[in-house]
Design a protein around this motif. Structure first.
Motif, PDB file in Angstrom:
ATOM      1  N   MET B   1       3.568   5.800  -2.078  1.00  0.00           N
ATOM      2  CA  MET B   1       4.751   4.923  -2.146  1.00  0.00           C
ATOM      3  C   MET B   1       5.298   4.612  -0.760  1.00  0.00           C
ATOM      4  O   MET B   1       5.674   3.485  -0.468  1.00  0.00           O
ATOM      5  CB  MET B   1       5.819   5.598  -3.018  1.00  0.00           C
ATOM      6  CG  MET B   1       7.052   4.784  -3.252  1.00  0.00           C
ATOM      7  SD  MET B   1       6.836   3.456  -4.434  1.00  0.00           S
ATOM      8  CE  MET B   1       7.397   4.230  -5.942  1.00  0.00           C
ATOM      9  N   LYS B   2       5.282   5.653   0.121  1.00  0.00           N
ATOM     10  CA  LYS B   2       5.819   5.486   1.481  1.00  0.00           C
ATOM     11  C   LYS B   2       5.057   4.383   2.222  1.00  0.00           C
ATOM     12  O   LYS B   2       5.665   3.511   2.851  1.00  0.00           O
ATOM     13  CB  LYS B   2       5.676   6.828   2.225  1.00  0.00           C
ATOM     14  CG  LYS B   2       6.628   6.999   3.384  1.00  0.00           C
ATOM     15  CD  LYS B   2       6.593   8.420   3.903  1.00  0.00           C
ATOM     16  CE  LYS B   2       5.274   8.738   4.606  1.00  0.00           C
ATOM     17  NZ  LYS B   2       5.181  10.088   5.153  1.00  0.00           N
ATOM     18  N   GLY B   3       3.727   4.429   2.111  1.00  0.00           N
ATOM     19  CA  GLY B   3       2.887   3.439   2.790  1.00  0.00           C
ATOM     20  C   GLY B   3       3.107   2.043   2.231  1.00  0.00           C
ATOM     21  O   GLY B   3       3.081   1.058   2.974  1.00  0.00           O
ATOM     22  N   LEU B   4       3.310   1.956   0.920  1.00  0.00           N
ATOM     23  CA  LEU B   4       3.522   0.649   0.288  1.00  0.00           C
ATOM     24  C   LEU B   4       4.860   0.063   0.705  1.00  0.00           C
ATOM     25  O   LEU B   4       4.976  -1.124   1.006  1.00  0.00           O
ATOM     26  CB  LEU B   4       3.478   0.807  -1.236  1.00  0.00           C
ATOM     27  CG  LEU B   4       2.131   1.215  -1.822  1.00  0.00           C
ATOM     28  CD1 LEU B   4       2.277   1.607  -3.286  1.00  0.00           C
ATOM     29  CD2 LEU B   4       1.126   0.086  -1.679  1.00  0.00           C
ATOM     30  N   THR B  65      -5.899  -6.980  -5.325  1.00  0.00           N
ATOM     31  CA  THR B  65      -7.315  -6.624  -5.495  1.00  0.00           C
ATOM     32  C   THR B  65      -7.629  -5.437  -4.590  1.00  0.00           C
ATOM     33  O   THR B  65      -8.241  -4.453  -5.016  1.00  0.00           O
ATOM     34  CB  THR B  65      -8.215  -7.826  -5.112  1.00  0.00           C
ATOM     35  OG1 THR B  65      -7.902  -8.901  -5.982  1.00  0.00           O
ATOM     36  CG2 THR B  65      -9.687  -7.477  -5.223  1.00  0.00           C
ATOM     37  N   TYR B  66      -7.191  -5.547  -3.351  1.00  0.00           N
ATOM     38  CA  TYR B  66      -7.455  -4.482  -2.379  1.00  0.00           C
ATOM     39  C   TYR B  66      -6.743  -3.184  -2.784  1.00  0.00           C
ATOM     40  O   TYR B  66      -7.325  -2.092  -2.701  1.00  0.00           O
ATOM     41  CB  TYR B  66      -6.992  -4.944  -0.998  1.00  0.00           C
ATOM     42  CG  TYR B  66      -7.346  -4.012   0.126  1.00  0.00           C
ATOM     43  CD1 TYR B  66      -8.679  -3.729   0.427  1.00  0.00           C
ATOM     44  CD2 TYR B  66      -6.361  -3.398   0.888  1.00  0.00           C
ATOM     45  CE1 TYR B  66      -9.012  -2.870   1.455  1.00  0.00           C
ATOM     46  CE2 TYR B  66      -6.690  -2.538   1.924  1.00  0.00           C
ATOM     47  CZ  TYR B  66      -8.016  -2.276   2.203  1.00  0.00           C
ATOM     48  OH  TYR B  66      -8.342  -1.417   3.214  1.00  0.00           O
ATOM     49  N   HIS B  68      -6.102  -2.053  -5.614  1.00  0.00           N
ATOM     50  CA  HIS B  68      -6.792  -1.355  -6.703  1.00  0.00           C
ATOM     51  C   HIS B  68      -7.928  -0.469  -6.198  1.00  0.00           C
ATOM     52  O   HIS B  68      -8.399   0.394  -6.935  1.00  0.00           O
ATOM     53  CB  HIS B  68      -7.340  -2.360  -7.723  1.00  0.00           C
ATOM     54  CG  HIS B  68      -6.351  -2.713  -8.780  1.00  0.00           C
ATOM     55  ND1 HIS B  68      -5.277  -3.546  -8.547  1.00  0.00           N
ATOM     56  CD2 HIS B  68      -6.261  -2.338 -10.085  1.00  0.00           C
ATOM     57  CE1 HIS B  68      -4.590  -3.663  -9.666  1.00  0.00           C
ATOM     58  NE2 HIS B  68      -5.150  -2.941 -10.600  1.00  0.00           N
ATOM     59  N   THR B  69      -8.386  -0.712  -4.981  1.00  0.00           N
ATOM     60  CA  THR B  69      -9.467   0.120  -4.436  1.00  0.00           C
ATOM     61  C   THR B  69      -8.909   1.326  -3.670  1.00  0.00           C
ATOM     62  O   THR B  69      -9.672   2.183  -3.237  1.00  0.00           O
ATOM     63  CB  THR B  69     -10.364  -0.697  -3.473  1.00  0.00           C
ATOM     64  OG1 THR B  69      -9.636  -0.966  -2.274  1.00  0.00           O
ATOM     65  CG2 THR B  69     -10.822  -1.994  -4.087  1.00  0.00           C
ATOM     66  N   LEU B  70      -7.595   1.358  -3.490  1.00  0.00           N
ATOM     67  CA  LEU B  70      -6.962   2.439  -2.718  1.00  0.00           C
ATOM     68  C   LEU B  70      -6.484   3.553  -3.660  1.00  0.00           C
ATOM     69  O   LEU B  70      -6.266   3.301  -4.859  1.00  0.00           O
ATOM     70  CB  LEU B  70      -5.779   1.888  -1.918  1.00  0.00           C
ATOM     71  CG  LEU B  70      -6.117   0.768  -0.922  1.00  0.00           C
ATOM     72  CD1 LEU B  70      -4.842   0.182  -0.314  1.00  0.00           C
ATOM     73  CD2 LEU B  70      -7.031   1.284   0.183  1.00  0.00           C
ATOM     74  N   PRO B  71      -6.280   4.737  -3.123  1.00  0.00           N
ATOM     75  CA  PRO B  71      -5.862   5.845  -4.004  1.00  0.00           C
ATOM     76  C   PRO B  71      -4.374   5.790  -4.367  1.00  0.00           C
ATOM     77  O   PRO B  71      -3.593   6.676  -4.011  1.00  0.00           O
ATOM     78  CB  PRO B  71      -6.197   7.089  -3.169  1.00  0.00           C
ATOM     79  CG  PRO B  71      -6.118   6.623  -1.760  1.00  0.00           C
ATOM     80  CD  PRO B  71      -6.531   5.195  -1.747  1.00  0.00           C
ATOM     81  N   ILE B  72      -3.983   4.718  -5.013  1.00  0.00           N
ATOM     82  CA  ILE B  72      -2.594   4.583  -5.451  1.00  0.00           C
ATOM     83  C   ILE B  72      -2.580   4.114  -6.899  1.00  0.00           C
ATOM     84  O   ILE B  72      -3.477   3.405  -7.330  1.00  0.00           O
ATOM     85  CB  ILE B  72      -1.790   3.573  -4.575  1.00  0.00           C
ATOM     86  CG1 ILE B  72      -2.689   2.401  -4.143  1.00  0.00           C
ATOM     87  CG2 ILE B  72      -1.152   4.251  -3.390  1.00  0.00           C
ATOM     88  CD1 ILE B  72      -1.983   1.335  -3.348  1.00  0.00           C
ATOM     89  N   HIS B  73      -1.535   4.517  -7.613  1.00  0.00           N
ATOM     90  CA  HIS B  73      -1.438   4.172  -9.027  1.00  0.00           C
ATOM     91  C   HIS B  73      -0.696   2.842  -9.195  1.00  0.00           C
ATOM     92  O   HIS B  73       0.183   2.516  -8.390  1.00  0.00           O
ATOM     93  CB  HIS B  73      -0.692   5.269  -9.789  1.00  0.00           C
ATOM     94  CG  HIS B  73      -1.460   6.558  -9.820  1.00  0.00           C
ATOM     95  ND1 HIS B  73      -2.483   6.777 -10.714  1.00  0.00           N
ATOM     96  CD2 HIS B  73      -1.391   7.654  -9.047  1.00  0.00           C
ATOM     97  CE1 HIS B  73      -2.999   7.975 -10.489  1.00  0.00           C
ATOM     98  NE2 HIS B  73      -2.351   8.530  -9.473  1.00  0.00           N
TER      99      HIS B  73
END
Lengths: 287, 246
Positions: B1-4, B65-66, B68-73
C-alpha cells in the motif's frame, strides 16, 4: 531440456469475442530461455497475461514457480515486462524505485536497482517520457530485475530497438540465465534474437500452440527444400509442411531434413530459420 | 500500500504541483477578498477531484495490467485510491478550518466557527458521496465515461430528493423541518395572554438550527453515511477490479 518446470500451462483456454486461445499445453523448463513466437494476434500476450496472473483462463490450469500466478507471494519471485504497461511516464526512475521498494518490501534491492540504472546509463532523475524507447525498455528491465526474480516473463523486450541496444539486452538475459535456477520466457517478433539466446521455441499460431521444441533440434529438423514437383511427390505424406510456388521454382518447408536429404540426394535442403517456419506455417493456413 | 500511495502521490504532485498551488491561492484569495465561505467549502471538493485523476493516469499507462503482475492484492490497488481520496478530503478540511480562523466574517463576529464547521462537514460528506460513486464507475467503465455517468446519477438523486419533497404535504414537510431545527415550534406559550399562540417561523440561520440537537444528528448522520458509503464503495470497486479483464 532440464526436467524441472518453472511454469506450466495445462489445457489453457481463453475465449474473446473474436479470438480463442488454446487449449494450450506448454511447459517452461527451469534454467532455460524459451522464445514464444507467433504472428500478430496469435495469442502471445494473452498467454503471457494468463501465466503472470493478469487475467484468469476460462479453463485449464496455469502454474508459475510451483504455485498459482494469482498468488502474490509467487508473483514476488517473477519479473515481468509488458510492452506498453508500466508506470506513468511522468514519473522518474528514482520515484519508480521508491514506489517499487514500498511494493516489494524487503525483496527490493535498491542498490541493485541503482546498479542497473548505472549499467544502462539511465539518469534516475529524468522522467520516463524523456527517455528513448530503448532506455524505457532498459528501465523496465531494471525494475523487473531489482527484486532478484527467479523468472523473467517478457513481452517483446527487443521490439523497436536498434541492434546495439538489443545486443546489450540479450547480453543481460544471458547473464541472468547463468544461474541455473533462473528462467526466461520471452515473446518476440525478432526471431534472430531468439536464435541467439533461446534454448527452445514455442510457436503459437491462431491461438494454437503448433510446437515447442528445442531450438537446435528445430533448426536441424526443419529445412527449406528447393526442388521440382516430381521430386516433391516422392516425399512421404506429412513431410512437406507447405510449398510456395514462384517464378524460380518451388520452395517447400519440410520436417525431417535429414530424411529428406536421404530420399532426395540431389536436392538442395538448407536449414530453415524460425522466420521461414513461421512464414510457411502461416502460408499453409492462409490457403 | 505504501508503494502504491507513493506512486499516486508523486504522479499527482509531479503533474499538478503548480496547479494545486494556484487553486489554493485562488480559492483562499477569493474567499478572503469577497468574504465568501463557499470557496473554502469548494476547496475540499476540488482537492478531492485531483485524486480522481490518479485513475486516469493509471489508465493512460495501462498500470493496472502491470500492477496485476506485482505482489499486491486488488484490494490494496483499489484501496490506495480510496485512502488517497480520504487524505485529500481530510487535508483540505484541515486547511479550510485553519483558513476560517482568519476569515473576515469570523473576525467581525458575523459568522461563527460552528457554521464554518457545518459547511466544511457538508462539503466533506458531498466529496465522499462523489468518490463513492465515481471510483467504482471508473473501474467499471473507465474514468472518462464514469464522469458523465456520475453527473447523471447525481441528477437522478436530486430528482428523487425533489420528488420526495413534492410528494410530501406541507404539514409533513414542516414536521420534518421542525424536527431538525429548520423551523421554530408551531406554537409557544404566551405568559401575558396565558395561552398558546401560533409561532410558525422558518429559521434562516445556522445559529438557530444549531440550537436543536437533531440538527447535529443530521450533520453527523450525513458524515457517517458518507463514510459508510465510502467503505461500501471500496468493497464494490475491489470486486469490479478483481473481475476486470486487462
Amino acid at each position: 531440456m532440464p526436467d524441472k518446470a518453472a511454469a506450466v500451462l495445462n489445457g489453457i483456454k481463453k475465449q474473446y469475442k473474436d479470438f480463442t486461445l488454446g487449449p494450450v499445453d506448454l511447459t517452461i523448463p527451469a534454467g532455460t530461455i524459451v522464445g514464444l513466437v507467433g504472428e500478430n494476434g496469435a495469442g502471445k500476450t494473452t498467454t503471457l497475461k494468463i501465466l503472470t496472473g493478469v487475467n484468469p483462463p476460462d479453463s485449464g490450469r496455469a502454474e508459475l514457480l510451483g504455485g498459482s500466478p494469482r498468488d502474490a507471494a509467487v508473483r514476488a519471485r517473477v519479473g515481468v515486462v509488458f510492452e506498453d504497461a508500466y508506470f506513468y511516464e511522468g514519473m522518474s526512475a528514482a520515484r519508480i524505485g521508491r514506489s517499487m521498494a514500498g511494493i516489494f518490501g524487503s525483496r527490493w534491492d535498491a542498490k541493485a536497482y541503482a546498479g542497473y540504472l548505472n549499467r544502462f546509463g539511465l539518469d534516475a532523475n529524468k522522467k520516463v517520457k524523456e527517455y528513448s524507447r530503448g532506455m524505457r525498455m532498459k528501465l523496465s528491465l531494471a525494475t523487473a530485475l531489482a527484486h532478484a526474480p527467479e523468472m523473467l516473463v517478457l513481452d517483446e523486450p527487443t521490439a523497436g530497438l536498434d541492434p546495439v541496444v538489443r545486443g546489450e539486452i540479450l547480453d543481460l538475459f544471458l547473464d541472468f540465465i547463468q544461474d541455473e535456477n533462473h528462467t526466461i520466457l520471452m515473446s518476440s517478433h525478432i526471431t534472430s534474437d531468439l536464435e541467439q539466446v533461446a534454448d527452445s521455441i514455442a510457436y503459437l499460431h491462431h491461438g494454437t500452440l503448433l510446437f515447442h521444441e528445442d531450438k537446435d533440434t528445430l533448426m536441424q529438423e526443419y529445412g527449406l527444400l528447393r526442388c521440382g514437383e516430381a521430386d516433391l511427390r516422392r516425399l512421404p505424406e506429412g513431410m512437406a509442411v507447405h510449398t510456395r510456388q514462384s517464378a524460380f521454382g518451388c520452395e517447400t518447408l519440410v520436417k525431417g531434413r535429414t530424411e529428406v536429404l536421404r530420399l532426395l540426394p540431389g536436392a538442395v535442403c538448407d536449414p530453415a530459420s524460425i522466420d521461414d517456419i513461421m512464414r510457411f506455417y502461416s502460408g499453409r493456413d492462409g490457403q | 500500500m505504501k508503494g502504491l500511495l507513493y506512486k499516486d502521490w508523486s504522479i499527482l504532485i509531479g503533474q499538478y504541483r503548480k496547479n494545486i498551488f494556484l487553486v489554493l491561492i485562488l480559492y483562499l484569495g477569493m474567499a478572503y477578498l469577497f468574504n465568501t465561505p463557499f470557496m473554502l467549502y469548494a476547496l475540499v471538493f476540488m482537492f478531492g477531484i485531483y485524486t480522481q485523476s490518479a485513475v486516469s493516469f493509471d489508465e493512460s499507462s495501462h498500470w493496472d495490467t502491470y500492477a496485476h503482475t506485482l505482489p499486491i492484492h486488488p484490494a490494496a490497488v483499489v484501496g490506495s485510491k480510496y485512502l488517497l481520496g480520504l487524505i485529500a478530503i481530510v487535508g483540505s478540511f484541515v486547511i479550510g478550518m485553519v483558513a476560517f480562523l482568519f476569515f473576515p466574517s469570523i473576525a467581525r463576529g458575523t459568522m461563527g466557527m460552528e457554521e464554518a464547521l457545518v459547511g466544511m462537514l457538508a462539503a466533506a460528506a458531498l466529496s465522499l458521496l462523489y468518490f463513492s460513486l465515481s471510483l467504482p464507475l471508473s473501474y467499471q467503465f473507465g474514468s472518462e465515461r464514469a464522469r458523465a455517468v456520475v453527473i447523471v446519477v447525481i441528477l437522478l438523486l436530486l430528482m428523487v430528493a425533489m420528488t420526495t419533497t413534492v410528494l410530501l404535504s406541507s404539514e409533513q414537510m414542516q414536521v420534518i423541518q421542525r424536527f431538525f431545527g429548520f423551523r421554530g415550534p408551531a406554537e409557544i406559550w404566551d405568559s401575558n395572554l396565558g395561552q398558546a399562540v401560533v409561532m410558525d417561523v422558518e429559521y434562516g440561520s445556522l445559529t438557530q438550527w444549531a440550537r436543536n440537537l437533531h440538527f447535529w444528528w443530521l450533520i453527523g448522520g450525513c458524515v457517517a453515511f458518507g463514510v459508510l458509503l465510502y467503505v461500501v464503495s471500496w468493497k464494490v470497486s475491489t470486486v469490479i477490479y478483481r473481475h476486470k479483464q486487462f
